[in-house]
Design a protein around this motif. Sequence first.
Motif, PDB file in Angstrom:
ATOM      1  N   TYR A  44      -8.015  -2.614   4.280  1.00  0.00           N
ATOM      2  CA  TYR A  44      -7.204  -1.525   3.740  1.00  0.00           C
ATOM      3  C   TYR A  44      -8.145  -0.421   3.274  1.00  0.00           C
ATOM      4  O   TYR A  44      -8.926  -0.610   2.346  1.00  0.00           O
ATOM      5  CB  TYR A  44      -6.363  -2.026   2.562  1.00  0.00           C
ATOM      6  CG  TYR A  44      -5.237  -1.095   2.147  1.00  0.00           C
ATOM      7  CD1 TYR A  44      -3.907  -1.453   2.339  1.00  0.00           C
ATOM      8  CD2 TYR A  44      -5.499   0.136   1.541  1.00  0.00           C
ATOM      9  CE1 TYR A  44      -2.867  -0.612   1.955  1.00  0.00           C
ATOM     10  CE2 TYR A  44      -4.476   0.985   1.162  1.00  0.00           C
ATOM     11  CZ  TYR A  44      -3.159   0.612   1.373  1.00  0.00           C
ATOM     12  OH  TYR A  44      -2.125   1.447   0.989  1.00  0.00           O
ATOM     13  N   LEU A  63     -10.143  -1.607  -4.533  1.00  0.00           N
ATOM     14  CA  LEU A  63      -8.942  -2.310  -4.109  1.00  0.00           C
ATOM     15  C   LEU A  63      -9.188  -3.803  -3.946  1.00  0.00           C
ATOM     16  O   LEU A  63      -8.277  -4.606  -4.123  1.00  0.00           O
ATOM     17  CB  LEU A  63      -8.420  -1.729  -2.796  1.00  0.00           C
ATOM     18  CG  LEU A  63      -7.979  -0.261  -2.828  1.00  0.00           C
ATOM     19  CD1 LEU A  63      -7.379   0.133  -1.492  1.00  0.00           C
ATOM     20  CD2 LEU A  63      -6.987  -0.017  -3.950  1.00  0.00           C
ATOM     21  N   LEU A  89      -8.466  -5.572  -7.104  1.00  0.00           N
ATOM     22  CA  LEU A  89      -7.017  -5.592  -7.345  1.00  0.00           C
ATOM     23  C   LEU A  89      -6.369  -6.750  -6.589  1.00  0.00           C
ATOM     24  O   LEU A  89      -5.569  -7.502  -7.139  1.00  0.00           O
ATOM     25  CB  LEU A  89      -6.433  -4.261  -6.897  1.00  0.00           C
ATOM     26  CG  LEU A  89      -4.943  -3.971  -7.054  1.00  0.00           C
ATOM     27  CD1 LEU A  89      -4.727  -2.461  -7.086  1.00  0.00           C
ATOM     28  CD2 LEU A  89      -4.127  -4.565  -5.912  1.00  0.00           C
ATOM     29  N   VAL A 126      -0.784  -1.780  -1.369  1.00  0.00           N
ATOM     30  CA  VAL A 126      -1.923  -2.615  -0.959  1.00  0.00           C
ATOM     31  C   VAL A 126      -1.509  -4.076  -0.870  1.00  0.00           C
ATOM     32  O   VAL A 126      -1.785  -4.765   0.120  1.00  0.00           O
ATOM     33  CB  VAL A 126      -3.103  -2.449  -1.934  1.00  0.00           C
ATOM     34  CG1 VAL A 126      -4.257  -3.369  -1.534  1.00  0.00           C
ATOM     35  CG2 VAL A 126      -3.570  -1.007  -1.982  1.00  0.00           C
ATOM     36  N   GLY A 178      -3.133   4.500  -2.281  1.00  0.00           N
ATOM     37  CA  GLY A 178      -3.949   3.432  -2.836  1.00  0.00           C
ATOM     38  C   GLY A 178      -3.195   2.703  -3.933  1.00  0.00           C
ATOM     39  O   GLY A 178      -3.798   2.028  -4.765  1.00  0.00           O
ATOM     40  N   GLU A 179      -1.860   2.830  -3.915  1.00  0.00           N
ATOM     41  CA  GLU A 179      -1.034   2.210  -4.939  1.00  0.00           C
ATOM     42  C   GLU A 179      -1.058   0.690  -4.820  1.00  0.00           C
ATOM     43  O   GLU A 179      -1.045   0.140  -3.708  1.00  0.00           O
ATOM     44  CB  GLU A 179       0.411   2.702  -4.828  1.00  0.00           C
ATOM     45  CG  GLU A 179       0.598   4.177  -5.142  1.00  0.00           C
ATOM     46  CD  GLU A 179       0.269   4.508  -6.583  1.00  0.00           C
ATOM     47  OE1 GLU A 179       0.640   3.705  -7.470  1.00  0.00           O
ATOM     48  OE2 GLU A 179      -0.377   5.540  -6.821  1.00  0.00           O
ATOM     49  N   GLN A 180      -1.061   0.018  -5.963  1.00  0.00           N
ATOM     50  CA  GLN A 180      -1.150  -1.439  -5.982  1.00  0.00           C
ATOM     51  C   GLN A 180      -0.063  -2.087  -5.132  1.00  0.00           C
ATOM     52  O   GLN A 180      -0.329  -3.010  -4.358  1.00  0.00           O
ATOM     53  CB  GLN A 180      -1.054  -1.946  -7.418  1.00  0.00           C
ATOM     54  CG  GLN A 180      -1.026  -3.469  -7.530  1.00  0.00           C
ATOM     55  CD  GLN A 180      -1.068  -3.942  -8.959  1.00  0.00           C
ATOM     56  OE1 GLN A 180      -1.594  -3.263  -9.830  1.00  0.00           O
ATOM     57  NE2 GLN A 180      -0.508  -5.112  -9.225  1.00  0.00           N
ATOM     58  N   PHE A 193     -12.001  -3.684   2.144  1.00  0.00           N
ATOM     59  CA  PHE A 193     -11.141  -2.861   1.302  1.00  0.00           C
ATOM     60  C   PHE A 193     -11.911  -1.668   0.759  1.00  0.00           C
ATOM     61  O   PHE A 193     -13.113  -1.764   0.512  1.00  0.00           O
ATOM     62  CB  PHE A 193     -10.593  -3.668   0.118  1.00  0.00           C
ATOM     63  CG  PHE A 193      -9.683  -4.792   0.518  1.00  0.00           C
ATOM     64  CD1 PHE A 193      -8.344  -4.555   0.771  1.00  0.00           C
ATOM     65  CD2 PHE A 193     -10.170  -6.078   0.661  1.00  0.00           C
ATOM     66  CE1 PHE A 193      -7.506  -5.588   1.153  1.00  0.00           C
ATOM     67  CE2 PHE A 193      -9.349  -7.118   1.038  1.00  0.00           C
ATOM     68  CZ  PHE A 193      -8.007  -6.871   1.285  1.00  0.00           C
ATOM     69  N   THR A 194     -11.204  -0.554   0.582  1.00  0.00           N
ATOM     70  CA  THR A 194     -11.771   0.577  -0.134  1.00  0.00           C
ATOM     71  C   THR A 194     -12.249   0.097  -1.509  1.00  0.00           C
ATOM     72  O   THR A 194     -11.552  -0.696  -2.159  1.00  0.00           O
ATOM     73  CB  THR A 194     -10.716   1.682  -0.306  1.00  0.00           C
ATOM     74  OG1 THR A 194     -10.445   2.268   0.981  1.00  0.00           O
ATOM     75  CG2 THR A 194     -11.195   2.772  -1.254  1.00  0.00           C
TER      76      THR A 194
END
Length: 217
Positions: free
Chosen positions: A100, A128, A131, A89, A84-86, A124-125
């Motif tokens: 995602y 996220l 973000l 994504v 789940g890293e920026q 998106f989750t």
Amino acid sequence: MTRVMVVDDHPMWRDAVERDLAAAGHEVVAVAADGHQALARFMAVRPEVLVLDLQIPGPSGVEVTATVLKEDPSARVLILSASGEQGDVLEAVKAGATGYLVKSASREELLDAVRRVAAGDTVFTPGLAGLVLGEFRRIAEGPDESPTDALTERETEVLKMVAKGMSYKQIAERLVLSHRTVQNHVQNTLRKLQMNNRVQLTRWAIEHGLDDDASDA
């Protein structure tokens, strides 16, 4: 029923996702364990939705996303990743992914995401989406010049109509142009803005407020 392809290099996870999708009534037309298999089988079966892990043996999930959408812009890519890293994504979204999810998502969340992505929604989750939206806003606010400065007047006009959700046929009728001419304007705009497909272009145009500025003439 949606035609789905599943790509993951972990057999137990891949099989579980395939079973869940099939049990929900979707048609799993292919599975793959790495990027090369994914590209070859995608071209053969042309699924509507590609459920894709990012961390697969090369080509990577990001490369697979960009390649399949270049080949078939109507396809939808749903990333299902442990990360789940920026950076992961944003790279996926920039490549054209319309959804995602992290792998901690429930079966119900996965099935809902496949259904919504197939319908053209972005999914998106939780956490996220903010973000991604924040990054697009940061990009939009960065340059001093107008983001459409590189476009011709006609390309900008077509882009505004794309942002409003108009089809190529509707745009062609509105501007009294051929369908092919409208497609060419969109392809030129994608090239100038360094994007891969209409999903990215529409999202970009909306983030820049172009959907509020379409001509009604």
